[in-house]
Design a protein around this motif. Sequence first.
Motif, PDB file in Angstrom:
ATOM      1  N   GLU A 136       0.950  -1.010   0.087  1.00  0.00           N
ATOM      2  CA  GLU A 136      -0.080  -0.016   0.177  1.00  0.00           C
ATOM      3  C   GLU A 136       0.819   1.256  -0.012  1.00  0.00           C
ATOM      4  OE1 GLU A 136      -2.974  -0.838  -0.620  1.00  0.00           O
ATOM      5  OE2 GLU A 136      -3.022  -3.048  -0.068  1.00  0.00           O
ATOM      6  N   ASN A 137       0.227   2.354  -0.398  1.00  0.00           N
ATOM      7  CA  ASN A 137       0.899   3.612  -0.249  1.00  0.00           C
ATOM      8  C   ASN A 137       1.066   4.383   0.824  1.00  0.00           C
ATOM      9  OD1 ASN A 137       1.567   3.431  -3.055  1.00  0.00           O
ATOM     10  ND2 ASN A 137      -0.706   3.932  -3.699  1.00  0.00           N
ATOM     11  N   ASP A 138       1.912   5.269   1.353  1.00  0.00           N
ATOM     12  CA  ASP A 138       2.116   6.002   2.556  1.00  0.00           C
ATOM     13  C   ASP A 138       0.836   7.230   2.422  1.00  0.00           C
ATOM     14  OD1 ASP A 138       4.116   4.792   3.486  1.00  0.00           O
ATOM     15  OD2 ASP A 138       5.423   6.159   2.470  1.00  0.00           O
ATOM     16  N   GLU A 139       0.210   7.357   3.814  1.00  0.00           N
ATOM     17  CA  GLU A 139      -0.674   8.292   3.895  1.00  0.00           C
ATOM     18  C   GLU A 139       0.037   9.299   4.857  1.00  0.00           C
ATOM     19  OE1 GLU A 139      -3.402   8.407   2.493  1.00  0.00           O
ATOM     20  OE2 GLU A 139      -3.683   6.212   1.623  1.00  0.00           O
ATOM     21  N   GLU A 140      -0.484  10.601   4.608  1.00  0.00           N
ATOM     22  CA  GLU A 140      -0.287  11.776   5.668  1.00  0.00           C
ATOM     23  C   GLU A 140      -0.361  11.186   7.075  1.00  0.00           C
ATOM     24  OE1 GLU A 140      -1.500  15.583   4.519  1.00  0.00           O
ATOM     25  OE2 GLU A 140      -0.610  15.418   2.406  1.00  0.00           O
ATOM     26  N   ASP A 141      -1.457  10.721   7.397  1.00  0.00           N
ATOM     27  CA  ASP A 141      -1.619  10.271   8.825  1.00  0.00           C
ATOM     28  C   ASP A 141      -0.626   9.364   9.444  1.00  0.00           C
ATOM     29  OD1 ASP A 141      -4.085  11.788   8.659  1.00  0.00           O
ATOM     30  OD2 ASP A 141      -5.247  10.385   8.305  1.00  0.00           O
ATOM     31  N   VAL A 142      -0.155   9.561  10.585  1.00  0.00           N
ATOM     32  CA  VAL A 142       0.952   8.736  11.264  1.00  0.00           C
ATOM     33  C   VAL A 142       0.035   7.943  12.247  1.00  0.00           C
ATOM     34  CG1 VAL A 142       2.849   8.654  12.838  1.00  0.00           C
ATOM     35  CG2 VAL A 142       2.613  10.319  10.683  1.00  0.00           C
ATOM     36  N   SER A 143      -0.010   6.731  12.433  1.00  0.00           N
ATOM     37  CA  SER A 143      -0.985   5.898  13.146  1.00  0.00           C
ATOM     38  C   SER A 143      -0.463   5.611  14.658  1.00  0.00           C
ATOM     39  CB  SER A 143      -1.383   4.650  12.585  1.00  0.00           C
ATOM     40  OG  SER A 143      -1.972   4.775  11.489  1.00  0.00           O
ATOM     41  N   LEU A 144       1.112   5.636  14.731  1.00  0.00           N
ATOM     42  CA  LEU A 144       1.462   5.484  16.022  1.00  0.00           C
ATOM     43  C   LEU A 144       2.110   6.814  16.490  1.00  0.00           C
ATOM     44  CD1 LEU A 144       3.478   2.126  15.926  1.00  0.00           C
ATOM     45  CD2 LEU A 144       1.220   2.710  16.844  1.00  0.00           C
ATOM     46  N   THR A 145       2.042   7.096  17.739  1.00  0.00           N
ATOM     47  CA  THR A 145       2.635   8.189  18.245  1.00  0.00           C
ATOM     48  C   THR A 145       3.826   7.954  19.364  1.00  0.00           C
ATOM     49  OG1 THR A 145       1.002   8.486  20.141  1.00  0.00           O
ATOM     50  CG2 THR A 145       0.833   9.494  18.043  1.00  0.00           C
ATOM     51  N   SER A 146       3.736   6.665  19.691  1.00  0.00           N
ATOM     52  CA  SER A 146       4.937   6.165  20.691  1.00  0.00           C
ATOM     53  C   SER A 146       5.793   5.153  19.816  1.00  0.00           C
ATOM     54  CB  SER A 146       4.281   5.587  22.006  1.00  0.00           C
ATOM     55  OG  SER A 146       3.490   4.597  21.501  1.00  0.00           O
ATOM     56  N   ARG A 147       6.975   5.152  20.163  1.00  0.00           N
ATOM     57  CA  ARG A 147       7.815   4.253  19.602  1.00  0.00           C
ATOM     58  C   ARG A 147       7.677   2.715  20.020  1.00  0.00           C
ATOM     59  NH1 ARG A 147      12.940   6.695  18.726  1.00  0.00           N
ATOM     60  NH2 ARG A 147      14.075   4.839  19.322  1.00  0.00           N
ATOM     61  N   PRO A 148       7.596   2.056  18.817  1.00  0.00           N
ATOM     62  CA  PRO A 148       7.498   0.367  19.115  1.00  0.00           C
ATOM     63  C   PRO A 148       8.877   0.130  20.157  1.00  0.00           C
ATOM     64  CG  PRO A 148       8.059   0.815  16.937  1.00  0.00           C
ATOM     65  CD  PRO A 148       7.824   2.230  17.412  1.00  0.00           C
ATOM     66  N   PRO A 149       8.494  -1.020  20.761  1.00  0.00           N
ATOM     67  CA  PRO A 149       9.707  -1.388  21.729  1.00  0.00           C
ATOM     68  C   PRO A 149      10.530  -2.157  20.879  1.00  0.00           C
ATOM     69  CG  PRO A 149       7.633  -2.829  22.037  1.00  0.00           C
ATOM     70  CD  PRO A 149       7.376  -1.515  21.032  1.00  0.00           C
ATOM     71  N   THR A 150      11.961  -2.047  20.930  1.00  0.00           N
ATOM     72  CA  THR A 150      12.926  -2.661  20.278  1.00  0.00           C
ATOM     73  C   THR A 150      13.424  -3.916  21.204  1.00  0.00           C
ATOM     74  OG1 THR A 150      14.486  -1.299  21.029  1.00  0.00           O
ATOM     75  CG2 THR A 150      13.603  -0.617  18.725  1.00  0.00           C
ATOM     76  N   PHE A 151      12.795  -4.383  21.893  1.00  0.00           N
ATOM     77  CA  PHE A 151      13.106  -5.731  22.700  1.00  0.00           C
ATOM     78  C   PHE A 151      12.168  -6.587  22.665  1.00  0.00           C
ATOM     79  CE2 PHE A 151      13.415  -8.185  26.471  1.00  0.00           C
ATOM     80  CZ  PHE A 151      14.623  -8.403  26.753  1.00  0.00           C
ATOM     81  N   ASN A 152      12.552  -7.950  22.321  1.00  0.00           N
ATOM     82  CA  ASN A 152      11.705  -9.079  22.391  1.00  0.00           C
ATOM     83  C   ASN A 152      12.443 -10.083  23.155  1.00  0.00           C
ATOM     84  OD1 ASN A 152      10.811 -11.779  21.141  1.00  0.00           O
ATOM     85  ND2 ASN A 152       9.028 -10.512  20.732  1.00  0.00           N
ATOM     86  N   SER A 153      11.908 -10.730  24.061  1.00  0.00           N
ATOM     87  CA  SER A 153      12.653 -11.658  24.981  1.00  0.00           C
ATOM     88  C   SER A 153      13.080 -12.819  24.052  1.00  0.00           C
ATOM     89  CB  SER A 153      11.851 -12.038  25.990  1.00  0.00           C
ATOM     90  OG  SER A 153      10.544 -12.707  25.649  1.00  0.00           O
ATOM     91  N   GLU A 154      12.198 -13.507  23.169  1.00  0.00           N
ATOM     92  CA  GLU A 154      12.443 -14.676  22.344  1.00  0.00           C
ATOM     93  C   GLU A 154      13.780 -14.170  21.378  1.00  0.00           C
ATOM     94  OE1 GLU A 154       8.426 -17.318  22.023  1.00  0.00           O
ATOM     95  OE2 GLU A 154       9.827 -16.778  20.134  1.00  0.00           O
ATOM     96  N   VAL A 155      13.481 -12.989  20.794  1.00  0.00           N
ATOM     97  CA  VAL A 155      14.648 -12.509  19.936  1.00  0.00           C
ATOM     98  C   VAL A 155      15.718 -12.447  20.666  1.00  0.00           C
ATOM     99  CG1 VAL A 155      15.255 -10.640  18.279  1.00  0.00           C
ATOM    100  CG2 VAL A 155      12.913 -11.425  18.326  1.00  0.00           C
ATOM    101  N   MET A 156      15.979 -11.743  21.487  1.00  0.00           N
ATOM    102  CA  MET A 156      17.198 -11.471  22.507  1.00  0.00           C
ATOM    103  C   MET A 156      17.948 -12.833  23.121  1.00  0.00           C
ATOM    104  SD  MET A 156      17.574  -8.289  21.848  1.00  0.00           S
ATOM    105  CE  MET A 156      16.972  -7.067  21.396  1.00  0.00           C
ATOM    106  N   ALA A 157      17.095 -13.851  22.919  1.00  0.00           N
ATOM    107  CA  ALA A 157      17.775 -15.282  23.406  1.00  0.00           C
ATOM    108  C   ALA A 157      18.501 -15.939  22.108  1.00  0.00           C
ATOM    109  CB  ALA A 157      16.567 -16.018  23.813  1.00  0.00           C
ATOM    110  N   VAL A 158      18.407 -15.348  20.836  1.00  0.00           N
ATOM    111  CA  VAL A 158      19.156 -16.264  19.941  1.00  0.00           C
ATOM    112  C   VAL A 158      20.519 -16.073  19.980  1.00  0.00           C
ATOM    113  CG1 VAL A 158      17.042 -15.705  18.452  1.00  0.00           C
ATOM    114  CG2 VAL A 158      18.992 -14.408  18.105  1.00  0.00           C
ATOM    115  N   LYS A 159      21.259 -16.597  19.216  1.00  0.00           N
ATOM    116  CA  LYS A 159      22.723 -16.550  19.177  1.00  0.00           C
ATOM    117  C   LYS A 159      23.159 -15.433  18.365  1.00  0.00           C
ATOM    118  CE  LYS A 159      22.980 -20.101  15.563  1.00  0.00           C
ATOM    119  NZ  LYS A 159      23.362 -21.351  15.145  1.00  0.00           N
ATOM    120  N   HIS A 160      24.242 -14.686  18.464  1.00  0.00           N
ATOM    121  CA  HIS A 160      24.843 -13.467  17.907  1.00  0.00           C
ATOM    122  C   HIS A 160      23.743 -12.548  17.715  1.00  0.00           C
ATOM    123  CE1 HIS A 160      27.742 -16.638  17.199  1.00  0.00           C
ATOM    124  NE2 HIS A 160      26.921 -17.251  16.475  1.00  0.00           N
ATOM    125  N   ARG A 161      22.883 -12.286  18.426  1.00  0.00           N
ATOM    126  CA  ARG A 161      21.906 -11.137  18.347  1.00  0.00           C
ATOM    127  C   ARG A 161      22.330  -9.825  18.260  1.00  0.00           C
ATOM    128  NH1 ARG A 161      22.421 -12.960  23.743  1.00  0.00           N
ATOM    129  NH2 ARG A 161      22.764 -11.303  25.460  1.00  0.00           N
TER     130      ARG A 161
END
Length: 362
Positions: free
Chosen positions: A115-140
């Motif tokens: 889809e194409n970008d719209e002018e409206d921004v749906s998120l006003t707060s930053r998404p988290p960049t930490f996920n416990s499963e992801v952070m448990a992988v090797k060479h993270r």
Amino acid sequence: MPAELHVNRRMVAVLASLGAVLLLGLLYVARRPGYVEEEIKISELLSASIFLAESAGSKVREVRELKDSEIGQLSKGLTKEGKNEYVTVGDSASHEIITSGLRLVWPNLRYQSEENDEEDVSLTSRPPTFNSEVMAVKHRNEKVRVEDLAIWIDPLDATQEYTEGKTHPELLEYVTVMICIAVKGTPIAGVIHQPFAENSRAAKGKLGKTYWSWIDHGVSKTVSEEAQSAVGSTAAKFSLPGGEGGGTVRVIMSRSHKGDVSSVAEVAFQGEKGVSKIEAAGAGYKSLAVAFGTADVYLHTTAIKKWDVCAGDALLGALGGTMTTRKGEELDYSLGRDPKNSDGIVAALKNHDYYLEKFRTP
């Protein structure tokens, strides 16, 4: 001498305090909105992508609660087979959630969406960049230069089935939200979220199931569990020439963009094997079916967009499978190229070379 030592200790303490303040300042600057990073941690990007896919899935469910007349069903045009390609409020809202979330953290990150970008921004707060499963992988802690990254987004796969879901809720199982991370044109990680799937890990009655993969690093528990449950089951007996599988090849194909898949499959195995044809919607759903052993091969003979298959490509790659065109070429997910692949798809978890020789085109 003691006085001088006392002064030196005070000086060291002052310098240490200044260094700590400077470090905190640099960290703040490095995470403030609008900061341009030269390198991005894949673990953080994947973690944010998981959160955004699930957030978009919640919105997709919310929109589907509306009446059919209220979901904004519009046709983007006709496919080669003469079928309408629909876009809904669900598609657009999902796109805005994902793209605005990515921009809030990495404003210079490049992406390609259905889809194409719209002018409206749906998120006003930053998404988290930490996920416990992801952070448990090797060479993270692996980092990639931002110019080498490309994000492929399918905000709502199986839109036609989504539009029919009010009266035919069984079709909603085909709907997925997908985000794929590619480095120098090669898919390395992907997220496939099923907004309407039951999730035994979630609270009772809560819908939504997420599968993620990171090649050579790890996969989500949902992927591990599905793959493990398929091992040893009749569904996991992949068809081999004269071997397991009972002489029948299970070919999964599109229910609305079939092309000539049926005849191609029948001719390919004529006199050698039977063909069980599974019609399903959504490239994401079909990739999951191959990954988890409910189909032997995913065959597509008409044009398909790369955002439809990138996340599935990454999932199969993480599990040891392969996805190519019918010419045997790997798909190039670099940005700036045509997002359409006109050479079909052959995807299998096992025996890809065998199936490719059966379905290969010049």
